[in-house]
Design an enzyme around this catalytic site. Structure first.
Site, PDB file in Angstrom:
ATOM      1  N   ARG A  33       0.747  -1.397  -0.211  1.00 13.24           N
ATOM      2  CA  ARG A  33      -0.072  -0.002   0.116  1.00 13.24           C
ATOM      3  C   ARG A  33       0.786   1.378  -0.108  1.00 13.24           C
ATOM      4  O   ARG A  33       0.532   2.215  -0.419  1.00 13.24           O
ATOM      5  CB  ARG A  33      -0.913   0.125   1.271  1.00 13.24           C
ATOM      6  N   ILE A  59      -7.226   7.726  -1.835  1.00 12.30           N
ATOM      7  CA  ILE A  59      -7.100   6.474  -1.993  1.00 12.30           C
ATOM      8  C   ILE A  59      -7.892   5.911  -0.383  1.00 12.30           C
ATOM      9  O   ILE A  59      -7.728   6.426   0.631  1.00 12.30           O
ATOM     10  CB  ILE A  59      -5.830   5.916  -1.664  1.00 12.30           C
ATOM     11  N   SER A  60      -8.989   4.896  -0.532  1.00 12.13           N
ATOM     12  CA  SER A  60      -9.845   4.704   0.383  1.00 12.13           C
ATOM     13  C   SER A  60      -9.239   3.965   1.417  1.00 12.13           C
ATOM     14  O   SER A  60      -8.160   3.617   1.487  1.00 12.13           O
ATOM     15  CB  SER A  60     -10.843   3.790  -0.275  1.00 12.13           C
ATOM     16  N   GLN A  61      -9.993   4.060   2.839  1.00 12.87           N
ATOM     17  CA  GLN A  61      -9.326   3.379   3.849  1.00 12.87           C
ATOM     18  C   GLN A  61      -9.308   2.087   3.574  1.00 12.87           C
ATOM     19  O   GLN A  61     -10.310   1.341   2.853  1.00 12.87           O
ATOM     20  CB  GLN A  61     -10.024   3.686   4.975  1.00 12.87           C
TER      21      GLN A  61
END
Length: 213
Positions: A33, A59-61
């Protein structure tokens, strides 16, 4: 590189947040990530946060990425369409679960950077395109799975039409960025079945290709 303790804490946090699908967890463990988070946000890559990226996107959790991926229930022979490539993180995870992933991004710079990362990781089953994601990809339809990483007021009819019978679409739905819900849509011979999963917050689904360099 990320140290083993950070990665272990990351995987533990995913499970604690409700991501329990073993295949999804394995895919997320394979994807670094931190490569998708730039600048001074990089040290926070493994926190359960939505993090800003270029072009006003996020960027999504990780926990939401994991839950959306689990809801999609991707099978090894599936052809997947993702609307909203962003950093490319979600597409990289899908690459470990599906036969082929098509991902569309309206911001040229984001698509370019995501394509570079995907190529560096040698994820040869991912095709990154710049385009109007709201229109889907009719020439490659039907898709086994469709994932939207931007919120629509309702599941878009043209994208539902590109989903095969027996297929699944997962998307955030809501009229404002303050009130949205994650929805799972299953296409049957007799129509569509809808399941509401949980409250979320995503950027809105926007038509057209962004006018930028």
């Amino acid at each position: 590189m990320v140290d083993a303790q950070t990665k272990m804490q990351f995987m533990f946090a995913l499970r604690a947040a409700g991501v329990t699908d073993a295949k999804v967890l394995a895919a997320m463990e394979k994807v670094p990530r931190h490569d998708f988070v730039q600048g001074h946000f990089a040290p926070r890559a493994y926190e359960d946060l939505a993090i800003p990226i270029a072009s006003g996107q996020t960027i999504s959790q990780p926990s939401i990425v994991g839950k959306m991926t689990a809801a999609l229930n991707v099978q090894p022979r599936d052809k997947v369409l993702e609307i909203g490539t962003g950093s490319g993180y979600q597409a990289a995870i899908l690459s470990h679960l599906a036969r082929r992933v098509y991902t569309i991004e309206r911001h040229r710079g984001l698509a370019r950077d995501a394509r570079r990362l995907i190529d560096e990781m040698r994820l040869v089953n991912v095709i990154v395109m710049t385009g109007d994601g709201s229109q889907g990809l009719a020439d490659q339809a039907p898709f086994d799975r469709i994932l939207l990483t931007a919120a629509a007021e309702d599941p878009p009819a043209n994208l539902l039409a590109q989903l095969r019978v027996g297929g699944i679409m997962v998307l955030p739905v809501g009229q404002t960025d303050a009130v949205q819900h994650l929805i799972k849509v299953e296409k049957t011979e007799n129509g569509f079945e809808y399941t509401e999963l949980e409250p979320v917050r995503f950027v809105p689904l926007v038509e057209g290709v962004a006018q930028e360099p």
